[in-house]
Write a protein that holds these residues in place. Sequence first.
Motif, short mmCIF file in Angstrom:
data_model
loop_
_atom_site.label_atom_id
_atom_site.label_comp_id
_atom_site.label_asym_id
_atom_site.label_seq_id
_atom_site.Cartn_x
_atom_site.Cartn_y
_atom_site.Cartn_z
N ILE A 225 0.83 -1.20 0.00
CA ILE A 225 0.00 0.00 0.00
C ILE A 225 0.87 1.27 0.00
O ILE A 225 0.55 2.24 -0.68
CB ILE A 225 -0.96 -0.02 1.20
CG1 ILE A 225 -2.03 -1.09 0.93
CG2 ILE A 225 -1.62 1.33 1.41
CD1 ILE A 225 -2.91 -1.40 2.09
N GLY A 228 1.72 2.32 -3.17
CA GLY A 228 0.64 3.11 -3.75
C GLY A 228 0.75 4.58 -3.37
O GLY A 228 0.56 5.46 -4.20
N ALA A 229 1.08 4.84 -2.10
CA ALA A 229 1.21 6.22 -1.65
C ALA A 229 2.36 6.91 -2.35
O ALA A 229 2.26 8.07 -2.77
CB ALA A 229 1.42 6.26 -0.14
N PHE A 232 1.33 7.69 -5.66
CA PHE A 232 0.42 8.83 -5.61
C PHE A 232 1.20 10.13 -5.73
O PHE A 232 0.76 11.10 -6.32
CB PHE A 232 -0.35 8.80 -4.29
CG PHE A 232 -1.39 9.87 -4.14
CD1 PHE A 232 -2.68 9.65 -4.54
CD2 PHE A 232 -1.05 11.10 -3.61
CE1 PHE A 232 -3.63 10.64 -4.41
CE2 PHE A 232 -2.00 12.10 -3.48
CZ PHE A 232 -3.30 11.86 -3.87
N GLY A 245 0.04 0.46 -7.43
CA GLY A 245 -0.20 1.78 -6.86
C GLY A 245 -0.31 2.83 -7.95
O GLY A 245 -1.20 3.67 -7.95
N ILE A 248 -3.63 2.47 -9.78
CA ILE A 248 -4.75 3.02 -9.00
C ILE A 248 -4.73 4.54 -9.08
O ILE A 248 -5.75 5.19 -9.34
CB ILE A 248 -4.64 2.60 -7.52
CG1 ILE A 248 -4.84 1.10 -7.39
CG2 ILE A 248 -5.63 3.35 -6.66
CD1 ILE A 248 -4.62 0.57 -5.99
N ASN A 249 -3.55 5.09 -8.91
CA ASN A 249 -3.42 6.53 -8.90
C ASN A 249 -3.80 7.14 -10.25
O ASN A 249 -4.45 8.17 -10.32
CB ASN A 249 -1.98 6.90 -8.54
CG ASN A 249 -1.82 8.37 -8.37
OD1 ASN A 249 -2.75 9.05 -7.97
ND2 ASN A 249 -0.65 8.87 -8.69
#
Lengths: 296, 376, 625
Positions: A225, A228-229, A232, A245, A248-249
Amino acid sequence: MMKLKIRRRTRESDETIRTDNSLGLMFWAAVSFLTVLVFCAIFADVLPFKNPNQTFKGFNKNGPSGSFLLGNDGVGRDILSRVIYGAQTSLVIAVVGTSIALIIGGSIGLAAGYYRGKVDRLLTVMLNTTLIIPPLILFISLILFLDPEAERRMFILIFTFALLSIAPIGRVVRANTMTWSEREFVLAAQTIGARNGRVMFREILPNVAPSLISYSLIVMATLIIVEGAVAFLGLSVPSPTPTWGDMINKGRPHLDVAPHITLMPALSMFITVLSLNFIGDKLKKNLSRKPRFCDA
Amino acid sequence: MKFLKRNIGRIVPTALASVILFAWFARPPFSWTFGLLMLVGTFGALVTDARYAARRIFSLIPVLLIVSFVVFSLMSSLPGDPALTILGAGATAESIAELNQELGFDQPFFNRYGNWMGDVIVGDLGTSRILREDVADGISRSITPTLQLMAYSLILAVLIAVPAGMYSGYRNGTRQDRVISYTMLGFLAIPNFVLALVLVLFLAVGGITIFGIDIGFRWLPAARYVPIGAGWSDHLRHMLLPSFSLAMGQAAVFMRLLRSDMIGTLRLPFIDLARSKGLKTSEILFRHALRPSSFTLITVMGLSVGALIGGALITEYVFTLPGVGSYIFTGIFKRDFVAVQGAVLVISTLFVVVLTFSDLVYLALDPRLKHQSKAA
Amino acid sequence: MAKTFIKTFAVLFAFSLIAAACGGDSDETAIENEPEAVVEEEVTQVEEDREQGDATGEDTRDDMTAVHGGRLVYGVEADTSNPFVPYAASCAISCRMILRTVSDALFITGAEGNIVPHLVETVAPSADFKSWTMSVRDGIKFHDGTPLDGAAVAYNLNTCRMSSLTGPALSHISDVTSDGQSVTISYTFPEALGPASLNSSTQCGFMLSPTWLQTLASNPLLNDEQRAAAAGNPTELVGVGAFTFKSYTPGNGNSFIAARNADYWRGENGITGEELPYLDEIEFVVSVDIQGRSNGLKGGQFDIIHTSNADEIKKYEGNDNYVLLQANDYGETSMYMLNAAQGTNPYLGALRGDPELAMDPLGMNSVNPMIHLSCRKAAAHSVDTQRLADERGAGIVKPANGPFPPGSMGYLEDTGYPKFDIAMARTEMEKCKIDSGQDPVNVGVTIGQDPFSAETADLVVSMMDDAFGEDISVVVTPIEQGQLIGLALAGAYHVMGWRNFGGVDPSELWYWWSAYTASPVNPTVPELALNFGRFIDPEMETAMQGVRFNPDPAVRKASAEEVSRLFGKNVWNLWTTWTLWGLISSPRVMDITTFTTPEGTMTAPVVAGKHSVQQIWCQDGNCQG
């Protein structure tokens, strides 16, 4: 009370009644999912997946269809093959990062918790130092400092992820070790003259291991996760290499018009994390044993 | 003399804290930080022995020095020229050199570090050239929403995790346990910005329309920060979604740890003893089982403050909150070294204090360790 | 995240100073390309039918009269570095909106790309166009009571001229003198535009109180003694505008607040007998993330937002609950800059006394295939800009074929820029392989780190892969925004994703394209160049002189078109799309862009996303409803 009936049992019956040694359908489902995922990720180049970087004209933001099972992303790439190739990146970062942290953090925590005193203080200061700069901020600075042009971002990510997981793992191991080393069987071992190394690795480690495994799986999931950040903030493995990630972003702006772009990688992440934790729980349950009071 | 010697553990930290506090008093972020430090010290002295608390607080000084050094060297070795950022595209080689001289960047590294630390110790974090603002002012302004966000998130996480973890640990293996465990696991697997996005979509901006039916609500605000001064209810309404999206991941971690420790604790003999005395289930759970089950939880709660700061950075971005996360983030990308160094130092100090606090709580909860610490 | 892309250009905007257009010459294109205003409101079925017959939708509002009152909350995309004084600020769109709120510019862009006096009453050039005299309206006062006279204007201009940030762009001004209400500006060359370049799209066109400017330590006109005594705050602007400064807090989520100025020169106590402004207060809230900004609008925290994110604009098309206004007038062009540094630069060399000034002394750019025309053409032919516009610009953005968007002087339907044609691309690639001596041809692309730029680059690379297959090897390097501009200035790149060239008049863009601003590539001792592509094009020099120095509008227009053609012919940049700006607001907010001068001349509704705020009003004097 009904509820209490379950709880009212002797320690002996605890093992026989509660520890259902059959692993269950869900466990095997989780294992199969991870196996299939890892298999696909390893042999992605051989298996008939589409080129993850090829953009298909006229297919951008299309939903799942016959030729694109999970749909297409914002520039028309096949989400299925990007999820598979993304698994390579995300899993490698999480697994390698956690393993390194486990070895280093585990040893430090064990030593600190067992020896106490000066060793503890020194090691705690070491752990705290990496810990107290807020991780994401340290990430950004480290990544920009070590790898401003994203030439070896994967390596740097693993390095920073490992570095920052050492302290949390170390602290959990230390705390657990402190509790266990108070226990009678440890004292007993010490009394009969067992060497410190033996006490640490033979008496304490097996008892620390279950919660350590459980916690490392959380760390592993967290790393997936955190990737993912980092994505981001645009600092993950550079495009076009897919990572979950990052996917998703990049789907984020289209969440209300083409939710599948975010949903598919998010779902892969979700199921992977779920499976990891599930397996961890089951293993912990089956591995855990009572503290050994009289070690023969 | 004897009194001094006996109470050295209480006197030294108090004196030290008072001196520093006095020097930094005028500056809000520092007076808070050191107020906290003193609280922690007092707490430590009360629950354990003073000498141990004093030692813990003293051990913070080298840690903070190392942190300040790491932060400073990281920031000053980032590629990119701050003068260029300040001057923009109109920069000339001369104007850059001139500005670098003015900012002191032409001096050797250790001189710069020394100067900075010298200023920091007397409570001066410097002035940001990019924001044209005193860094201490900037931090004290932006840290409030972040601290509130983190506090609400922690409270929410604990409120969710403790009952869920206890119940689930107690009903280990049942269907209820599975439902709770997997729900929390699900939250663990959702990145907080995705959760934030979904929450905003369905609770703040009216959701999506499927076949002409609107699914979603406009109950809560989607962006911006409202200070407490403008009304508690409005403030809490604005903080609810950010706190919740930040809390769920942590709640899942807490709940899992508590559950697994709870299961372990419930197998111990003293629980059987309590049962045999005929105590009520709730009494056994809350009065006897919770405390020994929460050791790992407390360690991890202290640690989670770090994760929360990272999460706050992203949450602040998504919800347009003027917190210290965005203050630092903007600072890094604009090469606003002075601001970033100051903010990271203040946050790290706070974080260290929280960690120390969680260690002392740990000691207070497990008397066996107290004995051990005295012996050491 | 696309917004971080724009933040980078905050710095670049700062430099786009001289903006103007010569009146009347571009009316045909200007009318054709009126902002594509799509205005929708909550209306009954009957009104809806009526609205469909009227593309602009302005008519539905005519029967409503402006009322006073209301507090407008405006979500803006970025904070400002070095706020807000013109001589120091890196002034992007958010900062310009704030300047427009607390002050007025000497001139303002008219509806047809002409420049209309605003604070200025009359303006006239000398016979040789080397000196221009203007007189400022009498009776205007700054918020602190200082009168706006010639001396005040001169003081403002001099702060800008002496500043290291804005000085280079005003280097063509040799002297500024004042007498009573009149100001005379002398130029080193004959200037076709003159002071009209000091309009609302130029940060130095905005007038601030000289009394207040003297209290600022950063003021370049102060001596050391005055500087030591200066205690003013450069964010607490004191202008002549419709709103007075109330508060400012830097940072994402924080805001700039200004309150109604009852003594505005176009207000009830002013000199024109008007009643501006209508709003009581206006708050600009920085909300960097476009999703956050958009959510804030939907959640009612913002009353109006701006964005250049086409995907987000697209979502508001046909949404009855909001009013969407989109325009690409005078906006920026997105492109891939190509580093063309090679050979010698006789122009800059002449200034430095080294006619053989080598552009690439270290040979850093010699491996860049883009120094060869054939490679540039091959690349241009392989990129389907229409597809980029459709897929990356939500189908509402237009593919670019040159530096000037439709409506600007110099825009051409066909600039001769290579069209998407894979066969042609392959032919050129064969030549390119010979010219560069590489097979495969290695291309290094540097882009910003935001996901939007990254995904666009992925698409472009994928197009090149489709066209050339094994013949080309592209490596994309994302660079963090703070560094990107440094690499561009120093020339340490081969191909770079970029956005630039926004402005009303082509003459303000000369320094981006001139050989005089093309310094050699040398990252160790950076010589900063504004001509980032470092191309030396004698024809471009001639064409730009026509644009800058020739007072004849027809000649200027022809020269600007020649600039377009030269870019098309030599492929100095790979064009992608023209930036589209969207203003999205609650239907309670009225007259967002309809602003006239006191004489009744309509002004340009939107200039690269920026607009006036004096005339905005809210239904029932309440913006939140």
